[in-house]
Design an enzyme around this catalytic site. Structure first.
Site, short mmCIF file in Angstrom:
data_model
loop_
_atom_site.label_atom_id
_atom_site.label_comp_id
_atom_site.label_asym_id
_atom_site.label_seq_id
_atom_site.Cartn_x
_atom_site.Cartn_y
_atom_site.Cartn_z
N SER A 1 16.54 -27.85 -26.89
CA SER A 1 15.11 -27.52 -27.50
C SER A 1 15.14 -26.30 -27.10
O SER A 1 14.04 -25.98 -27.88
CB SER A 1 13.89 -28.54 -27.27
OG SER A 1 13.76 -28.49 -26.07
N LYS B 1 4.88 -29.63 -23.75
CA LYS B 1 4.80 -28.46 -24.25
C LYS B 1 3.71 -27.19 -24.73
O LYS B 1 3.40 -26.46 -24.11
CB LYS B 1 6.36 -28.38 -25.28
CG LYS B 1 7.79 -28.50 -24.70
CD LYS B 1 8.08 -28.94 -25.54
CE LYS B 1 9.73 -29.15 -24.67
NZ LYS B 1 10.58 -29.70 -26.47
#
Ligand SMILES: Nc1ncnc2c1ncn2[C@@H]1O[C@H](COP(=O)(O)OP(=O)(O)OP(=O)(O)O)[C@@H](O)[C@H]1O
Ligand SMILES: [Mg+2]
Length: 782
Positions: free
Chosen positions: A688, A731
């Site tokens: 990611s 996140k």
């Protein structure tokens, strides 16, 4: 013969071809005098010939036959180094054999064996022990050491007889000393042959020393064992007499033990024991009655009986099945978590309908301090069941689950049996805390044992090694908690229904603090009657500047700290204090918000990425810098394999689009690109970071700074497509907590944003499909 050892004369005196006498269980060393009995015709013939000539023969030892069977020895069984010996006397025996007395002269190497039907001879070369490596000083030291050792051994009366040292002290010559000691040692043929084959006097002396040293150590150990057994026999006899005396005294004083036995007997008949347990308990009690009360064994038996009869056999608490009550309780304990509470209520409803239905085991997963363990406790409260928490962190030993065998005094049942006993009923809620931290080791696999505990097919008759009888665990309700699902083994995970908890936003934390944490902390510190209070902006200050976490554990700690500061102030000054934003540093120290600022400076090559960790989301900065070199890619900061591949993909993208971004081709040949991910404690792998790496790479290559108001997450394909990622909520939360207003997210994650409206408040979430869009947002103009 004294001059033989000088070696010079030997060659002349010893014929090169000598008859062989094989020796079967002895190795003859130079200077040794040995009688030998010889029956073999061929050898006797050789001997007789030699009798008239030089009277010399070669003695060669034979290998010990490997299967320990004696049979005729053949030439190949003979060692190739032996001793030349002098025939001193030959005596014919009446039945055909001969007896010879021989004396060893010098070692010799067999060059060739000459054998025919008539005779057995060898061509030999004598071995001279004092060759060029001979060093007189060295030998002197070796002899001295050897003699000291011999003295020690002789003093203990082993190996050497009484006259040995007297004779030894009269010998001067090193070789003779060695040979003399050798002739008194109890060597096997192999050992003796090994020493015989030493080529120099130094090696020989060393060999003897090592052997003696070894022997001495061996005999020391033997002596020690012998004296220990002697001691322990004495001790156990003594104990036996003492115990008998105690028994007699106890009899005189009235029967202490009888009471204990009666108590056990009463329990066996009163408790609702299953048949197996009743028989086992009866058997153990009988043994205990027969055992001397103060012996080890009695302690082991007594402990076991106490465990066996201490289990809550047949004790069940009645479940509270009111879902309404449960709802109230859940709300009273935990703020928010609506979705989770709904799931718990569903779960409880199913159980209310059918108590032994095959409901899966709940597992609360999420970052630290978000309420996983306390939710488990709430479930117990809702049902009105007893509750026990088992911490599995760092359990490596299978017997922690299955119980230790009952053979030693400190043995205990496994954790589950302990939990049930301590909870006091057969149907407690057992929280299996940190199920992801269970380990594996050479002492078995505890998670395999855990599977058995959790398996409804098996756990109604769980066998604990310590308890020694089957136990029904199927009425227990298991609730597990975990930080990191990825470390849980597949089969274990399949057995559980995972309920994912995420971190809290600052607003949620504020509400939790106001509604729960403050009152709880006041209760704990005895401040209920005081006017301790924290204003919203004080709490916000605590949340943003004194804690950095997904959950509220630290926040709870800080509030408790303020409670104790408040108490102290009151005790010292007899008045109450008020905490404000201004005086907070006085009580809690300086604010810890410095790191936020570092995310805020636009720099070349530095991009804010977002990472998921088992402890919540993190802002992770990726740094890239060009240095003169030769086009290499240097990666540092403990990156995983996937991360390295992402970096390569970013590099390839940069090469493919060099012209569009106006990157000079020289950069790919005359410079190295160094990519670094600081923050050593965060595990850095996973795809990611793709677009984050790309942004840093292109920034470094174009010299355009990165806009530090942005944070991003997304995987990068080689063609520049932005692929979806996991852990989005955590996140985004991390970005928000770090004051980063613009968050770039893969468009393909759009569905994950549904229902996160509160979280998105005040943030600018930018959905992207192509890498180009990312770069348009973050690469600043020159
Ligand atoms: N939503 C909430 N409402 C009220 N209190 C909460 C909430 N979430 C957490 N807490 C409180 O926070 C503290 C920490 O929670 P808990 O021990 O359950 O965390 P955890 O998720 O088990 O963490 P860990 O993974 O570190 O074990 C507890 O005192 C708990 O009551
Ligand atoms: Mg916990």
């Amino acid at each position: 013969m004294e001059n033989k050892k000088k070696g010079v004369l030997l060659d002349q005196e010893i014929p090169m071809i000598l008859p062989i006498i094989p020796t079967i269980d002895v190795v003859v060393f130079p200077h040794m005098v040995v009688p030998l009995l010889i029956l073999d015709e061929k050898i006797i013939k050789g001997l007789e010939q030699q009798q008239d000539e030089t009277r010399k023969v070669l003695l060669l030892a034979a290998h010990q036959p490997s299967d320990n069977q004696s049979g005729p020895i053949s030439i190949t069984d003979l060692y190739k180094i032996g001793t030349v010996a002098n025939i001193m006397r030959i005596m014919n025996l009446p039945d055909g054999g001969v007896k010879v007395l021989i004396q060893g002269l010098v070692k010799a190497q067999v060059d060739e064996i000459l054998s025919d039907d008539e005779s057995l001879h060898a061509r030999v070369t004598p071995i001279n022990l004092t060759d060029d490596t001979f060093n007189e000083k060295h030998v002197e030291v070796q002899i001295k050491q050897l003699l000291t050792l011999v003295e020690k051994i002789a003093a203990s009366g082993k190996i050497f007889g009484p006259d040995f040292q007297v004779i030894l002290s009269q010998i001067q010559d090193p070789e003779r000393i060695a040979d003399f000691i050798l002739s008194h040692m109890n060597l096997t043929v192999e050992q003796a042959q090994q020493l015989l084959e030493k080529r120099t006097i130094h090696q020989l002396l060393d060999g003897i020393y090592d052997y003696l040293q070894h022997e001495m150590e061996l005999s020391n150990v033997q002596e020690k064992i012998r004296s220990e057994t002697r001691d322990s026999i004495n001790k156990s006899q003594r104990e036996y007499y003492l115990r008998e005396q105690i028994k007699a005294i106890q009899k005189e004083l009235g029967d202490e033990d009888e009471n204990e036995f009666n108590e056990f007997r009463r329990k066996i008949s009163d408790l609702q024991l299953p048949e197996e347990a009743r028989i086992e308990a009866g058997k153990q009690l009988k043994r205990l009655e027969k055992t001397s009360p103060d012996s080890m064994e009695a302690t082991v038996l007594r402990n076991h009986l106490e465990w066996l009869l201490g289990m809550p056999w047949g004790v069940y608490t009645k479940d509270n099945t009111s879902i309404n009550d449960a709802k109230k309780l859940l709300d009273a304990h935990h703020f928010g978590l609506d979705e989770i509470k709904e799931r718990i209520l569903d779960f409880l409803s199913v159980r209310a309908l059918k108590a032994d239905s095959d409901v899966p085991i709940l597992c609360f997963a999420g970052p630290a301090g978000v309420g996983k363990t306390s939710l488990g406790k709430s479930i117990a409260d809702c049902l009105g069941r007893n509750y026990f928490r088992i911490a599995l962190g760092g359990v490596y030993d299978e017997s922690e689950i299955r119980g230790h065998r009952r053979t030693y005094v400190g043995a205990l049942p496994g954790r589950f049996i302990q939990a049930v006993r301590k909870s006091g009923s057969m149907n407690p809620v057992i929280i299996i805390d940190e199920i992801d931290k269970i380990g594996m080791s050479n002492r078995g696999d505890p998670s395999a044992a855990l599977l058995e505990v959790l398996d409804p097919e098996q756990n109604h008759s769980f066998y604990d090694n310590y308890l020694g009888v089957h136990f029904d665990l199927s009425k227990c309700l298991f609730v597990a908690t975990a930080n990191d699902l990825s470390t849980i083994q597949g089969p274990l995970r399949d057995r559980m229904e995972i309920i994912q908890l995420s971190g809290y936003t600052s607003d949620e934390k504020l509400s939790i603090a106001k509604n729960h944490l403050v009152t709880r902390a006041m209760k704990k510190t005895g401040l209920e009657k005081h006017s301790f209070a924290l204003a919203d902006n004080t709490l916000e200050d605590l949340i943003t500047n004194y804690t950095r976490e997904s959950g509220v554990r630290d926040l709870e700690r800080q509030i408790q700290k303020l409670c104790s500061k408040f108490a102290r102030y009151y005790v010292e000054n007899k008045t109450e204090t008020i905490f404000t934003k201004e005086n907070l540093p006085e009580f809690l120290g300086p604010r810890r918000n410095a790191s936020e600022l570092t995310h805020r400076m636009n720099k070349i090559g530095v991009t804010n990425g977002l990472a998921w960790t088992p402890f919540g989301g993190e802002v992770l900065q990726v740094e890239a810098v060009l240095i003169p070199g030769s086009g290499r890619l240097i990666l540092t900061g403990q990156l995983g394999e996937v991360m390295k591949e992402s970096a390569q993909a970013a590099m390839s993208y940069a090469k493919a689009h060099a012209i569009a971004f106006g990157i000079d081709q020289k950069i790919f040949t005359d410079y190295d690109l160094h990519i670094h991910l600081p923050a050593g404690a965060i595990p850095k792998d996973g795809p990611s970071a793709g677009i984050t790496l790309l942004s840093s790479v292109l920034s470094a290559m174009t010299g355009r700074a990165i806009n530090a108001d942005f944070a991003m997450t997304g995987e990068l394909s080689l063609h520049g497509t932005v692929l979806p990622i996991g852990g989005l909520k955590e996140k985004i939360l991390a970005a928000k907590q770090n004051g980063l207003k613009n968050v770039i997210v893969p468009r393909r994650n759009a569905n994950d944003l549904i229902g996160l409206d509160r979280l998105q408040e005040g943030l600018n979430i930018i959905l992207v499909e192509e890498a180009e869009e990312v770069l348009n947002h973050v690469l600043m103009p020159h």
